[in-house]
Design an enzyme around this catalytic site. Structure first.
Site, PDB file in Angstrom:
ATOM      1  CD  GLU A 141      -2.460  -1.131   2.774  1.00 37.89           C
ATOM      2  OE1 GLU A 141      -3.234  -2.055   3.002  1.00 37.89           O
ATOM      3  OE2 GLU A 141      -2.221  -0.209   3.572  1.00 37.89           O
ATOM      4  CB  CYS A 165       2.262   7.137   4.013  1.00 41.72           C
ATOM      5  SG  CYS A 165       2.463   5.814   5.196  1.00 41.72           S
ATOM      6  CB  CYS A 171       5.715  -6.132   9.161  1.00 40.55           C
ATOM      7  SG  CYS A 171       6.900  -5.531  10.394  1.00 40.55           S
ATOM      8  CB  CYS A 222       3.128  -4.571  16.491  1.00 39.96           C
ATOM      9  SG  CYS A 222       4.873  -4.114  16.363  1.00 39.96           S
ATOM     10  CB  CYS A 252       0.334  -3.424  13.405  1.00 40.30           C
ATOM     11  SG  CYS A 252       0.882  -3.130  11.717  1.00 40.30           S
ATOM     12  N   GLY A 265       5.511  -2.631   6.690  1.00 38.31           N
ATOM     13  CA  GLY A 265       6.876  -3.109   6.863  1.00 38.31           C
ATOM     14  C   GLY A 265       7.706  -2.290   7.826  1.00 38.31           C
ATOM     15  CD  GLU A 266      11.243  -1.332  11.637  1.00 39.74           C
ATOM     16  OE1 GLU A 266      10.178  -0.928  12.137  1.00 39.74           O
ATOM     17  OE2 GLU A 266      12.258  -0.612  11.550  1.00 39.74           O
ATOM     18  CG  LEU A 305       8.224   4.831  23.247  1.00 45.19           C
ATOM     19  CD1 LEU A 305       9.626   4.385  22.879  1.00 45.19           C
ATOM     20  CD2 LEU A 305       8.294   6.156  24.019  1.00 45.19           C
ATOM     21  CB  CYS A 341      -0.160   0.823   8.805  1.00 45.84           C
ATOM     22  SG  CYS A 341       1.052  -0.452   8.739  1.00 45.84           S
TER      23      CYS A 341
HETATM   24  N1  SAH Z   1       7.218  -0.565  11.081  1.00 47.36           N
HETATM   25  C1  SAH Z   1       7.369   0.833  11.278  1.00 47.36           C
HETATM   26  C2  SAH Z   1       6.709   1.679  10.218  1.00 47.36           C
HETATM   27  C3  SAH Z   1       5.360   1.242   9.714  1.00 47.36           C
HETATM   28  S1  SAH Z   1       4.026   1.282  10.883  1.00 47.36           S
HETATM   29  C4  SAH Z   1       6.881   1.223  12.653  1.00 47.36           C
HETATM   30  O1  SAH Z   1       6.254   0.401  13.317  1.00 47.36           O
HETATM   31  O2  SAH Z   1       7.180   2.334  13.047  1.00 47.36           O
HETATM   32  C5  SAH Z   1       3.594   3.009  10.895  1.00 47.36           C
HETATM   33  C6  SAH Z   1       2.924   3.451  12.177  1.00 47.36           C
HETATM   34  O3  SAH Z   1       1.568   2.955  12.275  1.00 47.36           O
HETATM   35  C7  SAH Z   1       3.642   2.966  13.427  1.00 47.36           C
HETATM   36  O4  SAH Z   1       3.794   4.036  14.331  1.00 47.36           O
HETATM   37  C8  SAH Z   1       2.681   1.922  13.953  1.00 47.36           C
HETATM   38  O5  SAH Z   1       2.862   1.693  15.310  1.00 47.36           O
HETATM   39  C9  SAH Z   1       1.351   2.531  13.599  1.00 47.36           C
HETATM   40  N2  SAH Z   1       0.216   1.601  13.633  1.00 47.36           N
HETATM   41  C10 SAH Z   1       0.193   0.292  13.318  1.00 47.36           C
HETATM   42  N3  SAH Z   1      -1.047  -0.220  13.503  1.00 47.36           N
HETATM   43  C11 SAH Z   1      -1.827   0.794  13.928  1.00 47.36           C
HETATM   44  C12 SAH Z   1      -3.210   0.882  14.291  1.00 47.36           C
HETATM   45  N4  SAH Z   1      -4.025  -0.164  14.248  1.00 47.36           N
HETATM   46  N5  SAH Z   1      -3.670   2.092  14.695  1.00 47.36           N
HETATM   47  C13 SAH Z   1      -2.841   3.170  14.757  1.00 47.36           C
HETATM   48  N6  SAH Z   1      -1.544   3.131  14.421  1.00 47.36           N
HETATM   49  C14 SAH Z   1      -1.027   1.960  14.034  1.00 47.36           C
HETATM   50 FE1  SF4 Z   2       4.909  -3.384  14.128  1.00 45.82          FE
HETATM   51 FE2  SF4 Z   2       5.372  -1.449  12.279  1.00 45.82          FE
HETATM   52 FE3  SF4 Z   2       5.617  -4.034  11.625  1.00 45.82          FE
HETATM   53 FE4  SF4 Z   2       3.210  -3.027  12.083  1.00 45.82          FE
HETATM   54  S1  SF4 Z   2       4.574  -2.447  10.426  1.00 45.82           S
HETATM   55  S2  SF4 Z   2       4.024  -5.009  12.846  1.00 45.82           S
HETATM   56  S3  SF4 Z   2       3.658  -1.556  13.716  1.00 45.82           S
HETATM   57  S4  SF4 Z   2       6.841  -2.930  13.124  1.00 45.82           S
END
Ligand code: SAH
Ligand code: SF4
Length: 344
Positions: free
Chosen positions: A87, A100, A107, A111, A114, A155-156, A209, A327
């Site tokens: 995306e 974005c 990923c 988490c 997510c 993705g990370e 964080l 995301c």
């Molecule tokens: N992997 C990286 C970048 C992609 S995620 C990271 O985690 O930073 C981009 C952002 O979306 C991150 O801050 C993530 O924590 C947040 N995010 C993921 N799932 C979400 C959700 N369900 N609601 C709000 N923010 C979310």
């Molecule tokens: Fe976690 Fe970012 Fe990967 Fe989603 S995209 S699983 S928030 S590291």
């Protein structure tokens, strides 16, 4: 076969043997400086365009393009050449337009809240696949100019460092978007943050964080067990000292989990220690996570608590929830509606 935005100028030249030099300039300027589709470069002979279309295929094919009702947000689901889907989101604000981008298909960080994490890891993107997301959005944004890029899609980015960094260098040098307007968002891959601090280009760093003590963070963000908060904060402080670029903490507010007064106190302490700006995002609901986002009134109180404690915090607009713009969500919805098995 290289993709259209994965080749450098020398490789483009090699594809044009016997052509006058100005052809290389026309092609380079059209594809990278104007970000125009190849078929629009009518200053090139039609036969040459046809040949190049075959030899330099695009990496992204549109599956869906969704536009929000106010037309300020555009979101794409793309299919890559091997069938993986990713995306990209384009967001217009009064004073800027931000793209974005995704850095991986899926990923591996797991988490739980997510949508991308829930689907698991598929593969890394290459630099051409990352650059092309920006190119397509730049063209779509006209007459607005894309000013900012954030690596906050799927993705990370720091788990795919080399391709992400190669893409950043090209976005900066070839597409002309200053490194100071690029932001890499990470879940907290400490060795990656340390590498970023050593690069010449000064990009911004956002750290997701979500929890400011190790017990809660181990649970919300599993990679914290490998890189706990003490290590992460030390890397952030060193990045700040080396680059003096804006550091931000992303905090998805999860009701009853990380939106309590105690969380605000712990977060404010950490943010003040590295002068980080806090971005509060009410959690977007996802299919695989039962807990909800924090209600609007509590979001306001949480922000006020942070400000009273001397930290800087803003509430980020939840852009495009009506088009599943969080995301990984568009892909999740698409897979449900077309019946593709998850986690292939
Ligand atoms: N992997 C990286 C970048 C992609 S995620 C990271 O985690 O930073 C981009 C952002 O979306 C991150 O801050 C993530 O924590 C947040 N995010 C993921 N799932 C979400 C959700 N369900 N609601 C709000 N923010 C979310
Ligand atoms: Fe976690 Fe970012 Fe990967 Fe989603 S995209 S699983 S928030 S590291």
């Amino acid at each position: 076969m290289p993709s259209r935005y994965g080749v450098d100028r020398a490789s483009l030249e090699a594809l044009l043997p016997g052509e006058p030099r100005f052809r290389v300039d026309q092609l380079w300027g059209g594809l990278y400086e104007r970000c125009a589709p190849l078929e629009n470069l009518t200053n090139l002979p039609a036969a040459l365009r046809t040949r190049l279309a075959g030899e330099l295929p695009t990496a992204l094919e549109v599956v869906t393009e969704s536009v929000s009702p106010d037309e300020q947000t555009v979101k794409w689901l793309w299919r890559l050449r091997d069938g993986a889907t990713i995306e990209t989101v384009l967001m217009h604000y009064d004073d800027r337009s931000t793209v974005c981008v995704s850095s991986q298909a899926g990923c591996a960080m797991g988490c739980g809240f997510c949508a991308t994490g829930q689907g698991g890891f598929e593969r890394h993107l290459d630099a051409g696949e990352i650059v092309e997301q920006v190119v397509r959005a730049v063209w779509r944004a006209r007459p607005r100019r894309v000013s900012n890029i954030v690596f906050m899609g799927m993705g990370e980015p720091l788990a795919n460092y080399d391709a992400v960094w190669a893409a950043i260098e090209r976005i900066h040098a070839d597409l002309g978007i200053s490194a100071r307007h690029l932001t890499v968002s990470t879940v907290g891959i400490v060795p990656g943050i340390r590498r970023l601090a050593e690069e010449a280009l000064p990009v911004n760093l956002a750290v997701s964080l979500h929890a400011a003590n190790n017990t809660l963070r181990d649970e919300l963000v599993p990679i914290n067990r490998r890189y706990p908060l003490e290590m992460l904060l030390e890397a952030c402080a060193d990045h700040l000292a080396a680059k003096n670029r804006r550091l931000s903490f992303e905090w998805a507010l999860i009701h009853g989990v990380n939106d309590r007064d105690q969380d605000a106190r712990e977060l404010a302490d950490l943010a003040r220690s590295v002068r980080a700006h806090i971005n509060l995002i009410p959690l977007n609901p996802t299919p695989g996570y039962a807990v909800r986002g924090t209600p609007a009134s509590r979001v306001r109180d949480f922000r006020r608590a942070l400000t009273d404690l001397g930290a800087n915090a803003t509430v980020r607009q939840n852009r495009g929830t009506e088009i599943d713009a969080a995301c990984g969500q568009l892909r999740a919805e698409h897979e449900i509606s077309v019946g593709t098995p998850r986690g292939r």
